[in-house]
Design a protein around this motif. Sequence first.
Motif, short mmCIF file in Angstrom:
data_model
loop_
_atom_site.label_atom_id
_atom_site.label_comp_id
_atom_site.label_asym_id
_atom_site.label_seq_id
_atom_site.Cartn_x
_atom_site.Cartn_y
_atom_site.Cartn_z
N TYR A 1 0.85 -1.19 0.00
CA TYR A 1 0.00 0.00 0.00
C TYR A 1 0.88 1.24 0.00
O TYR A 1 1.94 1.27 0.65
CB TYR A 1 -0.89 -0.01 1.25
CG TYR A 1 -1.66 1.26 1.50
CD1 TYR A 1 -2.77 1.60 0.74
CD2 TYR A 1 -1.27 2.13 2.53
CE1 TYR A 1 -3.48 2.77 0.98
CE2 TYR A 1 -1.97 3.30 2.78
CZ TYR A 1 -3.07 3.62 2.00
OH TYR A 1 -3.76 4.78 2.23
N TYR A 2 0.45 2.26 -0.74
CA TYR A 2 1.16 3.54 -0.72
C TYR A 2 0.21 4.64 -0.29
O TYR A 2 -0.87 4.79 -0.85
CB TYR A 2 1.75 3.89 -2.08
CG TYR A 2 2.45 5.23 -2.10
CD1 TYR A 2 3.63 5.42 -1.38
CD2 TYR A 2 1.93 6.31 -2.81
CE1 TYR A 2 4.27 6.65 -1.37
CE2 TYR A 2 2.57 7.54 -2.82
CZ TYR A 2 3.74 7.71 -2.09
OH TYR A 2 4.37 8.92 -2.07
N ASN A 3 0.62 5.39 0.73
CA ASN A 3 -0.15 6.54 1.20
C ASN A 3 0.51 7.80 0.64
O ASN A 3 1.61 8.17 1.06
CB ASN A 3 -0.18 6.57 2.73
CG ASN A 3 -1.04 7.70 3.28
OD1 ASN A 3 -0.76 8.87 3.05
ND2 ASN A 3 -2.09 7.35 4.01
N GLU A 4 -0.18 8.41 -0.31
CA GLU A 4 0.39 9.59 -0.98
C GLU A 4 0.43 10.79 -0.05
O GLU A 4 1.38 11.59 -0.09
CB GLU A 4 -0.45 9.92 -2.23
CG GLU A 4 0.14 11.03 -3.08
CD GLU A 4 -0.62 11.23 -4.38
OE1 GLU A 4 -0.27 12.15 -5.12
OE2 GLU A 4 -1.57 10.46 -4.64
N LYS A 5 -0.57 10.93 0.80
CA LYS A 5 -0.66 12.09 1.69
C LYS A 5 0.56 12.19 2.60
O LYS A 5 1.13 13.27 2.78
CB LYS A 5 -1.94 12.01 2.52
CG LYS A 5 -2.12 13.15 3.51
CD LYS A 5 -3.42 12.99 4.29
CE LYS A 5 -3.58 14.11 5.32
NZ LYS A 5 -4.85 13.95 6.11
N HIS A 6 0.97 11.07 3.17
CA HIS A 6 2.08 11.08 4.12
C HIS A 6 3.35 10.46 3.54
O HIS A 6 4.37 10.39 4.24
CB HIS A 6 1.68 10.35 5.40
CG HIS A 6 0.50 10.95 6.12
ND1 HIS A 6 0.53 12.22 6.64
CD2 HIS A 6 -0.74 10.45 6.36
CE1 HIS A 6 -0.65 12.48 7.20
NE2 HIS A 6 -1.43 11.44 7.04
N ASP A 7 3.29 10.00 2.30
CA ASP A 7 4.45 9.47 1.59
C ASP A 7 5.11 8.31 2.34
O ASP A 7 6.25 8.39 2.77
CB ASP A 7 5.47 10.59 1.34
CG ASP A 7 6.65 10.11 0.48
OD1 ASP A 7 6.45 9.17 -0.32
OD2 ASP A 7 7.76 10.65 0.64
N PHE A 8 4.36 7.22 2.47
CA PHE A 8 4.94 6.00 3.02
C PHE A 8 4.29 4.80 2.35
O PHE A 8 3.20 4.88 1.79
CB PHE A 8 4.78 5.92 4.55
CG PHE A 8 3.35 5.73 5.01
CD1 PHE A 8 2.75 4.47 5.01
CD2 PHE A 8 2.61 6.81 5.46
CE1 PHE A 8 1.43 4.29 5.44
CE2 PHE A 8 1.29 6.65 5.90
CZ PHE A 8 0.71 5.38 5.88
N TYR A 9 4.99 3.67 2.40
CA TYR A 9 4.46 2.39 1.95
C TYR A 9 4.08 1.57 3.18
O TYR A 9 4.55 1.84 4.30
CB TYR A 9 5.49 1.63 1.12
CG TYR A 9 5.79 2.27 -0.22
CD1 TYR A 9 5.13 1.85 -1.37
CD2 TYR A 9 6.73 3.30 -0.33
CE1 TYR A 9 5.39 2.44 -2.61
CE2 TYR A 9 7.01 3.89 -1.56
CZ TYR A 9 6.34 3.45 -2.69
OH TYR A 9 6.60 4.03 -3.89
N ALA A 10 3.27 0.52 2.97
CA ALA A 10 2.89 -0.35 4.08
C ALA A 10 2.71 -1.77 3.59
O ALA A 10 2.18 -2.00 2.48
CB ALA A 10 1.60 0.14 4.74
N LEU A 11 3.15 -2.72 4.40
CA LEU A 11 2.93 -4.15 4.17
C LEU A 11 1.99 -4.67 5.25
O LEU A 11 2.15 -4.32 6.43
CB LEU A 11 4.25 -4.92 4.20
CG LEU A 11 5.22 -4.64 3.05
CD1 LEU A 11 6.57 -5.28 3.31
CD2 LEU A 11 4.64 -5.13 1.72
#
Length: 408
Positions: A45-55
């Motif tokens: 997952y990529y969160n554009e607002k806070h600029d991070f990825y997640a597994l």
Amino acid sequence: MTETHAQPSTVVTDPAPVYWDPFDRDIAGDPYPVYARLRAEAPLYYNEKHDFYALSRYEDIDRALLDWKTFSSSRGPILEIIKAGIEIPPGTLLMEDPPAHDIHRALLRSVFTPRRVLSLEPQIREMCTRSLDRLAGLDHFDLMTEFANEVPMRVIGMLLGIPEEDQQAVRDRADENLRTEPGQQMQVSDKAIPHADHFAQYIDWRAEHPSDDLMTELLRAEFVDTEGVTRTLTKQEILTYVSVVAGAGNETTARLLGWLGSLLARHPDQRAELVADPRLIPNAIDEALRFEPTGHAIARYVTTDVELYGTTVPAGSAMMLLIASSNRDADRWSDPDRFDIHRKMNNLRTFGFGTHFCLGAALARLEAKVALEEFLARFPSWDVDWDRIALSSTSTVRGWETLPITVG
């Protein structure tokens, strides 16, 4: 505003793309349906607002936790700290990679040996007894302020050699760094990294008055540093160690006790089993750690481009490893949204995995075991005032700020 914790719910079909935000208080109220959607729809997952990825899937998280060269701790385990790019002082175990991490970890390992931890049980029981005796005759109280926050504070104070009259102030300072305004990020500054200058007076005093505590051991410890030099720790290094222990041991264990309080209120039949047979308590604690972990995500700094699900995660990215999602992954756990004190426990990741497995895991389990034994012996049943509960305002630790209960 009061926040309630909903019962785990099944995933519903939603045409909108899945969204997860560690700073969103509405999501924090019950994040598990979002985690289920992430596992199914966006395992990377990529969160554009806070600029991070997640597994979010357990297999991916396990691989990342073991691959410290790619998913580094050297920039910190918290998203806001990684983003701030603050210099990490040596000895901050949670924010180091090998070989420095292994050298510094070894110095603390002797404090948390199984034998040393088990030897603390009589003192922990005495602390629990003292806290609970004050509640005798009351029919309602806040479980967090009157008990759950108290016990870990006393235990850590004892380990560090902090005078009892100063322990509350030490806890308050440690907790202050974790608090955020609802919906806001942690305000990261140099103070977010544990320099812990407020411990300096205790270290100076312990140097003149050695005792059987962590500070004394650290003052005496000799080790070979990363330059191959045999030496003792500097005062600043000791301050950092002490702060790591104080911060990690207080907040998380208190929240664990709070989750035990709310989960057993929701499952009175299982609570009655624990009252009838306290030997079930250790497994119940591990199930609570799985079902409602106090830390939902571990952040890592990506050191090199890595391919995941057909996407290149570029070097320099922040990666969030959703431990709480891993704990509810149906590919690892059967019927994962059911709380079951009889569940066969294995592969629990709440305390991490690999290089950074929590040194204090055995101590946290022991504190919870003794606390629950003593609490159930005095209060075999209780109800929660669900209209007055509130989650703590922090993006790093999820648990109750207030948990009013009525005993009877």
